[in-house]
Design a protein around this motif. Structure first.
Motif, PDB file in Angstrom:
ATOM      1  N   ASP A   1      26.793 -52.239-110.148  1.00 25.67           N
ATOM      2  CA  ASP A   1      26.396 -52.984-111.431  1.00 25.67           C
ATOM      3  C   ASP A   1      26.955 -52.857-112.497  1.00 25.67           C
ATOM      4  OD1 ASP A   1      24.166 -54.182-110.150  1.00 25.67           O
ATOM      5  OD2 ASP A   1      22.958 -52.561-110.363  1.00 25.67           O
ATOM      6  N   ASN A   2      27.806 -51.660-112.611  1.00 23.33           N
ATOM      7  CA  ASN A   2      28.581 -51.136-113.691  1.00 23.33           C
ATOM      8  C   ASN A   2      29.997 -51.366-113.494  1.00 23.33           C
ATOM      9  OD1 ASN A   2      26.524 -50.385-115.733  1.00 23.33           O
ATOM     10  ND2 ASN A   2      25.953 -48.813-114.177  1.00 23.33           N
TER      11      ASN A   2
ATOM     12  N   LYS B   1      28.242 -58.487-110.093  1.00 24.74           N
ATOM     13  CA  LYS B   1      27.417 -59.094-109.315  1.00 24.74           C
ATOM     14  C   LYS B   1      27.742 -59.233-107.712  1.00 24.74           C
ATOM     15  CE  LYS B   1      25.634 -62.365-112.993  1.00 24.74           C
ATOM     16  NZ  LYS B   1      26.303 -63.235-113.551  1.00 24.74           N
TER      17      LYS B   1
END
Ligand code: PEP
Ligand code: MN
Length: 362
Positions: A237-238, A244
């Motif tokens: 997510d980071n 994505k």
């Protein structure tokens, strides 16, 4: 005793022949810790053959993260030493080829945004002259097999012997389920043209999202692709790019476990006999379909003669709508999708129009 270096070069040769070949690693190298941790967690799964990482990132728009640059190469070199995994980097210029090879990168790939540009591909190819390194070539962003083939030819002319393909889907305008439409038929045609060349599927860049990666990976295996390249990140997510679509190394391992791996063939006589029988039936039905299509075209030509005599246009929209509606309702009952019925009738209709056109203008 073999040195680490010759040992990894042997590993590269074994991996080149291994099926399915599994490539994973982050979209981009971000920090030394991220590269080393990803590599170690991937190696710990025991399911990954080659470690990928983007060092120079060609982004469609400026302003997003454009890659850490050459300073990330020593991190990869370190990851390779720690895990024994051969490394793989995207190159878009001759200088990037030189830099990658200076840091012992084992395999190179040419990205979709580079394959579209023969100047760039030639620049990469010129830097590859006299070098012995396997190169994988992604399809161009647009659905053009000649560009893809052209890139393969440029790299082959530079003397590279080990060339593979990566199918990552094709860009299309407007919203679809995919980031890049797979257009499987194009990859299949590429396989038909070069049956001896390995072709890897890249579900990450086709999907652009995690939830459908497995479906696309399974489809690729069902279509007899030689392997998969799937992006992984310790903290998806980071991630600094393609957040994505990335998965953790552990999730990747789970996905690989749930794929049904298929072979192109099995040495079973009863399987072959059953298959031969069914294929015989398919041939039969195809022959009949051909006969019927031939008849349909003859009728269309007769209609063309009448239209010509009466000075009527070839296309009457109402009639075409009627044909489609009839076919949809019959197709629904027979389990034929509207998408298929539309494509099929479009092709048949175009052929009829061409024939009538010829009659009208003869
Ligand atoms: C990548 O592999 O991270 C990449 C940039 O892919 P593509 O060239 O397919 O867009
Ligand atoms: Mn990416």
């Amino acid at each position: 005793m073999q040195t680490v270096e010759t040992n990894i070069k042997d590993v590269v040769q074994q991996k080149w022949a291994k099926r399915p070949l599994i490539i994973s690693g982050p979209c981009s190298a971000e920090t030394e810790e991220q590269v080393l941790a990803t590599a170690q967690r991937l190696a710990a799964t025991g399911k990954v053959d080659l470690l990928r990482a983007g060092i120079w990132k060609p982004r469609t728009r400026p302003g997003s993260f454009e890659g850490i640059g050459a300073k990330g190469l020593p991190w990869l070199q370190q990851a390779r030493k720690l895990t024994g995994l051969p490394t793989m980097v995207e190159v878009a210029t001759g200088k990037q080829v030189e830099d990658a090879l200076t840091f012992d990168v084992d395999l190179l790939w040419i990205g979709a945004r580079t394959t579209v540009n023969p100047f760039s591909v030639q620049d990469v190819a010129d830097a590859l002259r006299g070098v012995d390194v396997p190169v994988l070539i992604k399809n161009p962003i647009n659905p053009d097999l000649e560009l893809w083939t052209g890139a393969v030819e440029r790299v082959a002319k530079a003397g590279i012997k080990q060339i593979g393909l990566i199918h990552r889907g094709f860009s299309s305008y407007g919203n679809t389920d995919y980031r890049n439409a797979p257009m499987w038929h194009l990859a299949i045609e590429m396989k038909r043209r070069s049956p001896e060349m390995m072709i890897i599927n890249d579900p990450s860049h086709i999907c652009g999202r995690r939830d459908i990666l497995l479906d696309v990976a399974q489809k690729a295996i069902d279509l007899d692709f030689d392997g998969l390249m799937i992006e992984s990140h310790i903290d998806p997510d980071n991630a600094w790019s393609d957040a994505k679509q990335q998965v953790t190394p552990e999730r990747l391992a789970e996905m690989l476990d749930s794929i049904t791996w298929r072979k192109e063939d099995v040495p079973s006589e009863s399987f072959h006999m059953a298959l031969d029988k069914l294929r015989e039936q398919i041939n039969h039905v195809d022959d009949e379909l051909m006969q019927l299509l031939g008849q349909r075209m003859k009728v269309a030509e007769q209609i063309g003669e009448y239209k010509k005599k009466n000075n009527v246009t070839i296309l009457q929209t109402n009639r075409w709508n009627q044909i489609l509606e009839r076919a949809f309702s019959r197709g629904d009952k027979l389990g034929l999708s509207r998408d298929f019925v539309t494509k099929y009738l479009d092709a048949v209709h175009m052929e009829s129009i061409n024939r009538q056109n010829k009659i009208m203008n003869d």
